[in-house]
Design a protein around this motif. Structure first.
Motif: not given
Length: 353
Positions: A105-109, A243-245, A289-292, A334-342
């Motif tokens: 949903m976030l990537i779609g937005m 996670m960022l790397v 998966i999202c990064a790939l 994807v970077a936000l997902m890596a930084v904020f696991p929640s």
């Protein structure tokens, strides 16, 4: 197409309503196929002529559909998630499916934001004719059968009623029966559908067959352990940096190698890295998966990009240039997902996964 009608109802009144409708339709379709290529072809064939009629440049329209197609493997049900869970059983398919809802949903937005901003520079014609107007209730009722198939899969898997394979069979049976009842499917169509299914399945079979021996040799020489050790040493125990790397590496790899084969090859390495660094396995899986999946619409091997090029009839370099804002938008998520696991873990935890 009920999904298109429902999408048009939701965002069709925006200044960039037709473009936004395309992204929302991709989000709906992503819940039905789990395949980025199938979604790109289906939505692209329908939407590119409509977008062109409404003043959207064809290269941008093609780039938008190619990017939207990447939502198919992220929004559940998802083929790469099933493959990842089968190779790295440290995470379950149901947890991956639930965890993929918010990132999708976030990537779609984020894609919607790109469309709204870019459409301001186009001579866009947003003409919703009176005959297109429908009541909300009628539109929702028309879209329900199309949305029932992913609903069957998700309910069966989340509720423990059936395995992923069994749930897929149930959904396919429902779609077949519904097609015959409504007259949209004829017995003569079954042969072509079976051939298309065999072709698609065979493609994945070859990918898995080729990646299998490679994965065996990786395990034989303990490559997952060695690589995870190098990565954890490089990050100095800083999981955020790690996670960022990893996200950057995976985005780059996704641009150069077909995404599904990468999932097969990298799943054991990613699971071992998560275990060594103390990172949640579900967090690692979904960020990876999202990064790939960004590689689906980026050159040089983006399958969505090549598919939409043949549909749009535009040079691939022109379409590739238009994908840049979408790549940036998805990479930020994807970077936000890596930084904020929640972002990834909140919904699975709420639902007990």
């Amino acid at each position: 197409m009920p999904g298109y009608t429902a999408s048009r109802l939701i965002v069709g009144r925006w200044r960039s309503g037709m473009g936004a409708t395309s992204i929302v339709a991709c989000m709906f379709f992503g819940g039905m196929t789990g395949s980025g290529l199938a979604e790109t072809v289906a939505i692209g064939t329908l939407m590119i002529p409509l977008l062109t009629q409404h003043g959207y440049p064809k290269p941008f329209s093609a780039a938008m559909i190619a990017a939207g197609g990447s939502l198919g493997p992220i929004i559940p049900p998802s083929i790469p998630m099933v493959i990842y869970a089968s190779i790295a059983p440290t995470v379950s398919v149901s947890a991956l499916f639930i965890g993929g809802i918010v990132p999708g949903m976030l990537i779609g937005m984020a894609f919607l934001l790109v469309v709204v901003v870019r459409a301001r520079s186009f001579p866009v014609i947003e003409d919703v004719q009176e005959e297109e107007e429908q009541s909300v209730l009628l539109t929702i009722l028309a879209a329900l059968p199309a949305l029932a198939a992913p609903g069957i899969i998700l309910y069966s898997v989340f509720g423990g009623v059936a395995t992923v394979t069994e749930a897929s069979v149930l959904a396919a049976a429902f779609v077949t029966i519904y097609g015959f009842v409504t007259g949209r499917l004829k017995f003569s169509d079954l042969g072509r559908a079976a051939m298309d299914t065999a072709t698609s399945t065979g493609t994945f079979g070859f990918i898995i067959a080729a990646a299998g021996p490679f994965s065996f040799f990786l395990a034989l020489f303990d490559a997952p352990g060695l690589i995870s050790g190098v990565l954890t040493d490089f990050s100095g125990g800083n999981t955020l940096l790690l996670m960022l790397v990893l996200a950057v590496i995976l985005i780059a790899l996704g641009c150069m190698v077909e995404a599904t084969s990468l999932v097969i090859i990298l799943a054991p390495i990613l699971a071992a890295t998560a275990a060594a660094a103390g990172i949640d396995q579900l967090h690692m899986a979904l960020v990876s998966i999202c990064a790939l999946m960004l590689g689906l619409f980026t050159p040089p091997v983006g399958t969505n990009l090549f598919a939409i090029t043949s549909i749009a009839g535009e040079p691939i370099e022109r379409i590739a240039r238009e994908t840049i804002p979408f790549v940036v938008a998805a990479a930020v998520v994807v970077a936000l997902m890596a930084v904020f696991p929640s972002i990834v873990l909140l919904l699975p935890k709420l639902l007990g996964h």
